[in-house]
Design a protein around this motif. Structure first.
Motif, PDB file in Angstrom:
ATOM      1  N   ALA A 193      -2.478  15.941  44.746  1.00  0.00           N
ATOM      2  CA  ALA A 193      -2.405  14.561  44.268  1.00  0.00           C
ATOM      3  C   ALA A 193      -3.666  13.774  44.592  1.00  0.00           C
ATOM      4  N   LEU A 194      -4.354  14.128  45.677  1.00  0.00           N
ATOM      5  CA  LEU A 194      -5.562  13.410  46.117  1.00  0.00           C
ATOM      6  C   LEU A 194      -6.720  14.390  46.303  1.00  0.00           C
ATOM      7  N   PRO A 195      -7.150  15.091  45.262  1.00  0.00           N
ATOM      8  CA  PRO A 195      -8.178  16.127  45.429  1.00  0.00           C
ATOM      9  C   PRO A 195      -9.542  15.581  45.848  1.00  0.00           C
ATOM     10  N   ASN A 196      -9.799  14.306  45.620  1.00  0.00           N
ATOM     11  CA  ASN A 196     -11.110  13.733  45.944  1.00  0.00           C
ATOM     12  C   ASN A 196     -11.091  12.867  47.192  1.00  0.00           C
ATOM     13  N   LEU A 197     -10.075  13.043  48.038  1.00  0.00           N
ATOM     14  CA  LEU A 197      -9.965  12.258  49.266  1.00  0.00           C
ATOM     15  C   LEU A 197     -11.230  12.433  50.110  1.00  0.00           C
ATOM     16  N   GLU A 198     -11.852  11.314  50.501  1.00  0.00           N
ATOM     17  CA  GLU A 198     -13.108  11.366  51.249  1.00  0.00           C
ATOM     18  C   GLU A 198     -12.983  10.881  52.684  1.00  0.00           C
ATOM     19  N   GLN A 199     -11.902  10.194  53.030  1.00  0.00           N
ATOM     20  CA  GLN A 199     -11.762   9.631  54.368  1.00  0.00           C
ATOM     21  C   GLN A 199     -10.343   9.873  54.863  1.00  0.00           C
ATOM     22  N   LEU A 200     -10.227  10.301  56.130  1.00  0.00           N
ATOM     23  CA  LEU A 200      -8.912  10.603  56.680  1.00  0.00           C
ATOM     24  C   LEU A 200      -8.892  10.284  58.172  1.00  0.00           C
ATOM     25  N   MET A 201      -7.791   9.653  58.604  1.00  0.00           N
ATOM     26  CA  MET A 201      -7.583   9.386  60.026  1.00  0.00           C
ATOM     27  C   MET A 201      -6.324  10.128  60.463  1.00  0.00           C
ATOM     28  N   ILE A 202      -6.453  10.910  61.516  1.00  0.00           N
ATOM     29  CA  ILE A 202      -5.336  11.637  62.104  1.00  0.00           C
ATOM     30  C   ILE A 202      -5.039  10.942  63.427  1.00  0.00           C
ATOM     31  N   SER A 203      -3.799  10.477  63.596  1.00  0.00           N
ATOM     32  CA  SER A 203      -3.488   9.707  64.800  1.00  0.00           C
ATOM     33  C   SER A 203      -2.124  10.092  65.358  1.00  0.00           C
ATOM     34  N   LYS A 204      -1.675   9.288  66.286  1.00  0.00           N
ATOM     35  CA  LYS A 204      -0.401   9.492  66.966  1.00  0.00           C
ATOM     36  C   LYS A 204       0.744   9.498  65.955  1.00  0.00           C
ATOM     37  N   LEU A 205       1.681  10.384  66.192  1.00  0.00           N
ATOM     38  CA  LEU A 205       2.888  10.457  65.372  1.00  0.00           C
ATOM     39  C   LEU A 205       4.003   9.689  66.062  1.00  0.00           C
ATOM     40  N   GLY A 206       5.060   9.435  65.350  1.00  0.00           N
ATOM     41  CA  GLY A 206       6.199   8.745  65.936  1.00  0.00           C
ATOM     42  C   GLY A 206       6.910   9.591  66.984  1.00  0.00           C
ATOM     43  N   SER A 207       7.801   8.987  67.683  1.00  0.00           N
ATOM     44  CA  SER A 207       8.564   9.657  68.731  1.00  0.00           C
ATOM     45  C   SER A 207       9.288  10.880  68.162  1.00  0.00           C
ATOM     46  N   GLY A 208       9.208  11.984  68.886  1.00  0.00           N
ATOM     47  CA  GLY A 208       9.902  13.201  68.472  1.00  0.00           C
ATOM     48  C   GLY A 208       9.125  14.064  67.508  1.00  0.00           C
ATOM     49  N   HIS A 209       7.841  13.754  67.276  1.00  0.00           N
ATOM     50  CA  HIS A 209       7.009  14.506  66.344  1.00  0.00           C
ATOM     51  C   HIS A 209       5.711  14.941  67.024  1.00  0.00           C
ATOM     52  N   VAL A 210       5.246  16.138  66.717  1.00  0.00           N
ATOM     53  CA  VAL A 210       3.958  16.640  67.213  1.00  0.00           C
ATOM     54  C   VAL A 210       3.284  17.432  66.097  1.00  0.00           C
ATOM     55  N   TYR A 211       1.968  17.631  66.240  1.00  0.00           N
ATOM     56  CA  TYR A 211       1.246  18.512  65.329  1.00  0.00           C
ATOM     57  C   TYR A 211       1.366  19.940  65.856  1.00  0.00           C
ATOM     58  N   SER A 212       1.217  20.902  64.975  1.00  0.00           N
ATOM     59  CA  SER A 212       1.275  22.303  65.377  1.00  0.00           C
ATOM     60  C   SER A 212       0.174  22.600  66.392  1.00  0.00           C
ATOM     61  N   ASP A 213       0.451  23.556  67.278  1.00  0.00           N
ATOM     62  CA  ASP A 213      -0.527  23.948  68.292  1.00  0.00           C
ATOM     63  C   ASP A 213      -1.704  24.662  67.653  1.00  0.00           C
ATOM     64  N   GLY A 214      -2.851  24.488  68.276  1.00  0.00           N
ATOM     65  CA  GLY A 214      -4.028  25.227  67.869  1.00  0.00           C
ATOM     66  C   GLY A 214      -4.123  26.518  68.670  1.00  0.00           C
ATOM     67  N   HIS A 223       9.052  18.582  74.710  1.00  0.00           N
ATOM     68  CA  HIS A 223       8.535  18.808  73.362  1.00  0.00           C
ATOM     69  C   HIS A 223       9.252  19.930  72.611  1.00  0.00           C
ATOM     70  N   ILE A 224      10.123  20.655  73.288  1.00  0.00           N
ATOM     71  CA  ILE A 224      10.775  21.808  72.668  1.00  0.00           C
ATOM     72  C   ILE A 224      11.539  21.433  71.411  1.00  0.00           C
ATOM     73  N   ASN A 225      12.198  20.318  71.397  1.00  0.00           N
ATOM     74  CA  ASN A 225      13.018  19.925  70.250  1.00  0.00           C
ATOM     75  C   ASN A 225      12.300  18.997  69.268  1.00  0.00           C
ATOM     76  N   TYR A 226      10.997  18.843  69.419  1.00  0.00           N
ATOM     77  CA  TYR A 226      10.242  17.957  68.532  1.00  0.00           C
ATOM     78  C   TYR A 226      10.077  18.572  67.149  1.00  0.00           C
ATOM     79  N   ILE A 227       9.881  17.732  66.163  1.00  0.00           N
ATOM     80  CA  ILE A 227       9.565  18.176  64.802  1.00  0.00           C
ATOM     81  C   ILE A 227       8.068  18.456  64.762  1.00  0.00           C
TER      82      ILE A 227
END
Length: 102
Positions: A5-26, A36-40
């Motif tokens: 939907a946004l193939p030409n996206l040029e700027q992005l900010m990655i920040s804190k998620l809401g309670s109960g959410h995390v990003y996948s581990d690297g 964190h075990i039960n987080y989305i």
């Protein structure tokens, strides 16, 4: 998908998620608190599809480990990383940003 939907996206900010959410581990992640075990879990690798990014900002993003896919944007000119205590990277990873301005 958002990258379609946004193939030409040029700027992005990655920040804190809401309670109960995390990003996948690297790669080589820090150990998470037992709470964190039960987080989305949200897949951070999806941003690698935005190949036209020129500005990428990580601020208080709950990232842990190394994320090689986050360091491979050939058009990136600005990179900001703040308050991401468990994000691991080294200067060699910056090679994925040939246009990065100092």
């Amino acid at each position: 998908a958002m990258s379609t939907a946004l193939p030409n996206l040029e700027q992005l900010m990655i920040s804190k998620l809401g309670s109960g959410h995390v990003y996948s581990d690297g790669d080589d992640p820090e150990e998470w608190d037992i709470d964190h075990i039960n987080y989305i879990i949200h897949d951070i690798n999806i941003i690698s599809r935005f190949r036209k990014l020129r500005i990428l900002d990580f601020c208080k993003a709950p990232l842990t480990g190394r994320y090689p896919v986050l360091f491979n944007f050939p058009l990136l000119q600005e990179l900001s990383i703040s308050y991401c205590q468990n994000l691991k990277f080294d200067l060699d990873m910056l090679r994925g940003f040939p246009l990065l301005e100092v």
